[in-house]
Design a protein around this motif. Sequence first.
Motif, short mmCIF file in Angstrom:
data_model
loop_
_atom_site.label_atom_id
_atom_site.label_comp_id
_atom_site.label_asym_id
_atom_site.label_seq_id
_atom_site.Cartn_x
_atom_site.Cartn_y
_atom_site.Cartn_z
N GLU A 151 20.53 46.32 -24.26
CA GLU A 151 21.33 46.76 -23.11
C GLU A 151 22.70 46.09 -23.10
OE1 GLU A 151 20.66 49.16 -20.52
OE2 GLU A 151 19.38 49.68 -22.20
N GLU A 191 26.01 44.52 -15.44
CA GLU A 191 25.13 45.68 -15.31
C GLU A 191 23.78 45.43 -15.97
OE1 GLU A 191 27.03 49.21 -16.79
OE2 GLU A 191 28.95 48.64 -15.90
N GLU A 238 29.60 48.07 -26.00
CA GLU A 238 30.11 49.10 -26.91
C GLU A 238 30.58 50.34 -26.17
OE1 GLU A 238 27.08 49.51 -29.92
OE2 GLU A 238 27.85 47.78 -31.03
N ASN A 239 30.20 50.50 -24.92
CA ASN A 239 30.68 51.62 -24.11
C ASN A 239 32.06 51.35 -23.52
OD1 ASN A 239 28.57 53.40 -24.54
ND2 ASN A 239 27.41 52.67 -22.78
N LEU A 240 32.55 50.13 -23.64
CA LEU A 240 33.88 49.81 -23.11
C LEU A 240 34.96 50.40 -24.01
CD1 LEU A 240 33.39 46.05 -22.18
CD2 LEU A 240 33.69 47.96 -20.58
N GLU A 241 36.02 50.89 -23.37
CA GLU A 241 37.15 51.41 -24.12
C GLU A 241 37.78 50.28 -24.93
OE1 GLU A 241 41.41 53.55 -23.28
OE2 GLU A 241 39.79 53.82 -21.84
N ALA A 294 31.09 44.24 -17.38
CA ALA A 294 30.13 45.17 -17.97
C ALA A 294 28.75 44.52 -18.09
CB ALA A 294 30.62 45.64 -19.33
N GLU A 349 34.75 48.81 -30.65
CA GLU A 349 34.09 49.58 -31.71
C GLU A 349 32.66 49.08 -31.92
OE1 GLU A 349 33.32 52.34 -34.57
OE2 GLU A 349 35.11 52.25 -33.31
N LYS A 359 24.82 47.74 -25.68
CA LYS A 359 25.18 49.09 -25.27
C LYS A 359 26.33 49.08 -24.24
CE LYS A 359 22.49 51.57 -22.55
NZ LYS A 359 21.32 52.32 -22.09
N VAL A 360 26.24 48.23 -23.21
CA VAL A 360 27.29 48.24 -22.19
C VAL A 360 28.62 47.76 -22.76
CG1 VAL A 360 25.69 48.05 -20.24
CG2 VAL A 360 26.78 45.98 -21.14
#
Length: 101
Positions: A62, A16, A68-71, A13, A74, A65-66
């Motif tokens: 950034e 990116e 925290e976007n991971l499944e 992640a 939290e 953000k990337v």
Amino acid sequence: MIGMVTKEQILEALKEVSDPEIGMDVVNLGLIYDIQINGDRVYIKMTMTAPTCPVTPWILAEAQKVIENLEGVEAADIELVWDPPWNPSMMSPEARAELNL
């Protein structure tokens, strides 16, 4: 623990997130010093190529953000550190080759 994120997923992640001045991602630049996972929280120690990097706030935001976007994540806490100081030898061999270093 089912659904727990891995260090490998976090590193993927973070690839990116690029330093816009250099055009290289933070992982291959060698800016990620440590990753700790505690349940659904991720703790990262990272640095910048220079303390005066004008895009530091953007890169940190950034990166958070990337992650925290991971499944399974939290929250991500990113600590900016300067020790050890970054130097080009911390870059991946691919990054050094791409930047002719």
